[in-house]
Motif scaffolding. Structure first.
Motif: not given
Length: 128
Positions: A20-34
């Motif tokens: 979520e840290f990197l997703a926030h910086i890059l404007g992306l969305e982390a997926g569901e845990q797999w």
């Protein structure tokens, strides 16, 4: 034969926090845990799969992300807003600066597990 990188595993102290840290910086969305992984899909069909491991087992790595000038503005603003230390160089000798290598912009910053992330707008050498 066509060979493409599909995914890589990123060892971290907390898979959700790091994704979520990197997703926030890059404007992306982390997926569901797999299973043990929290995936972060990137635009070129590559997934970073964040996996929690003991902190003492993490070897810091470097991950570089090629983004547009507009995306750089937004990501860099997020880095600054969060008070994340940043550097113009991988040796961390130019704190609080960005670089302008090959006519673009770039900056290095740490993630929560100590990996050294980089965002840049022009590939090294100027090739695309």
């Amino acid at each position: 034969m066509s060979v493409k990188l599909n995914h890589t595993i990123v060892h971290c102290r907390n898979n959700r926090e790091s994704a979520e840290f990197l997703a926030h910086i890059l404007g992306l969305e982390a997926g569901e845990q797999w299973g043990p992984f929290v995936p972060l899909p990137l635009a070129n069909d590559i997934t970073l799969d964040f996996a929690t491991i003991p902190a003492e087992s993490i070897t810091p790595q470097h991950y570089a992300f090629l983004i547009s000038e507009a995306e750089f503005d937004v990501a860099f603003a997020r880095i600054q807003e969060l008070g994340i230390p940043y550097f113009a160089d991988p040796q961390q000798k130019l704190p609080g600066e960005i670089n302008r290598n090959d006519g673009g912009r770039g900056v290095y910053f740490p993630d929560p597990s100590g990996h050294f992330m980089e965002i840049l707008t022009v590939p090294y050498g100027g090739w695309s």
